[in-house]
Design a protein around this motif. Sequence first.
Motif, PDB file in Angstrom:
ATOM      1  N   GLU A  25     -37.822  -8.230 -41.435  1.00  0.00           N
ATOM      2  CA  GLU A  25     -37.891  -9.694 -41.339  1.00  0.00           C
ATOM      3  C   GLU A  25     -37.798 -10.366 -42.707  1.00  0.00           C
ATOM      4  OE1 GLU A  25     -39.256 -11.489 -38.295  1.00  0.00           O
ATOM      5  OE2 GLU A  25     -38.771  -9.721 -37.136  1.00  0.00           O
ATOM      6  N   LEU A  30     -37.434 -19.730 -41.970  1.00  0.00           N
ATOM      7  CA  LEU A  30     -37.561 -20.731 -40.916  1.00  0.00           C
ATOM      8  C   LEU A  30     -37.037 -22.087 -41.389  1.00  0.00           C
ATOM      9  CD1 LEU A  30     -41.218 -19.859 -39.889  1.00  0.00           C
ATOM     10  CD2 LEU A  30     -39.119 -19.116 -38.748  1.00  0.00           C
ATOM     11  N   SER A  48     -42.363 -20.727 -44.883  1.00  0.00           N
ATOM     12  CA  SER A  48     -41.136 -20.527 -44.120  1.00  0.00           C
ATOM     13  C   SER A  48     -40.623 -19.089 -44.074  1.00  0.00           C
ATOM     14  CB  SER A  48     -40.036 -21.432 -44.673  1.00  0.00           C
ATOM     15  OG  SER A  48     -39.800 -21.107 -46.027  1.00  0.00           O
ATOM     16  N   CYS A  49     -41.357 -18.155 -44.691  1.00  0.00           N
ATOM     17  CA  CYS A  49     -40.913 -16.759 -44.625  1.00  0.00           C
ATOM     18  C   CYS A  49     -42.129 -15.831 -44.546  1.00  0.00           C
ATOM     19  CB  CYS A  49     -40.023 -16.399 -45.808  1.00  0.00           C
ATOM     20  SG  CYS A  49     -40.860 -16.349 -47.396  1.00  0.00           S
ATOM     21  N   TRP A  68     -46.859 -14.707 -37.544  1.00  0.00           N
ATOM     22  CA  TRP A  68     -45.412 -14.749 -37.782  1.00  0.00           C
ATOM     23  C   TRP A  68     -44.620 -14.895 -36.487  1.00  0.00           C
ATOM     24  CZ3 TRP A  68     -42.135 -16.346 -41.004  1.00  0.00           C
ATOM     25  CH2 TRP A  68     -40.817 -15.909 -41.013  1.00  0.00           C
ATOM     26  N   CYS A  71     -44.634 -18.339 -35.397  1.00  0.00           N
ATOM     27  CA  CYS A  71     -43.760 -19.139 -36.261  1.00  0.00           C
ATOM     28  C   CYS A  71     -42.301 -18.991 -35.839  1.00  0.00           C
ATOM     29  CB  CYS A  71     -43.931 -18.742 -37.720  1.00  0.00           C
ATOM     30  SG  CYS A  71     -45.547 -19.165 -38.397  1.00  0.00           S
ATOM     31  N   LEU A  72     -41.904 -17.769 -35.489  1.00  0.00           N
ATOM     32  CA  LEU A  72     -40.535 -17.549 -35.017  1.00  0.00           C
ATOM     33  C   LEU A  72     -40.269 -18.333 -33.738  1.00  0.00           C
ATOM     34  CD1 LEU A  72     -40.189 -13.708 -35.646  1.00  0.00           C
ATOM     35  CD2 LEU A  72     -39.109 -15.559 -36.950  1.00  0.00           C
ATOM     36  N   ARG A  76     -45.723 -23.747 -36.895  1.00  0.00           N
ATOM     37  CA  ARG A  76     -45.610 -23.806 -38.348  1.00  0.00           C
ATOM     38  C   ARG A  76     -46.969 -23.643 -38.992  1.00  0.00           C
ATOM     39  NH1 ARG A  76     -41.304 -22.717 -37.227  1.00  0.00           N
ATOM     40  NH2 ARG A  76     -39.345 -23.726 -37.758  1.00  0.00           N
TER      41      ARG A  76
END
Length: 119
Positions: A25, A30, A48-49, A68, A71-72, A76
Amino acid sequence: GLVDASLAWHRAQRWLPTPAIAAAESDVVLPAVIGRVCVDGRLAVEISCLADLIAEGEAMRHCVATYWNQCLGGDRIVSLTLADGERGTAHYRMYGHDTDPRYALAQLRGPDNIAVSAA
């Protein structure tokens, strides 16, 4: 006793993604919703990562890296810093749908998952 056990569990970092997941990943970024905002010495940085999410969890000594997958899916995470140095991590849950996303605060935690101040 339970608070001490919780702090010990979070410090053990057993919740970190495996190296294989982190490597797979590592190139995912994002799309930004708010990005980075600084007003009067108060800073909000959208994470964002996965690498930055892991770093936030390590710095704050809590399990935010386990979010995570959420978030995917659209949620956020935002790293917050006040002018006096107080830190917090906010989790905003997305609701609505992809073409009209809306966000609501789901969690707000300080270091070691302690409560943050009203500020």
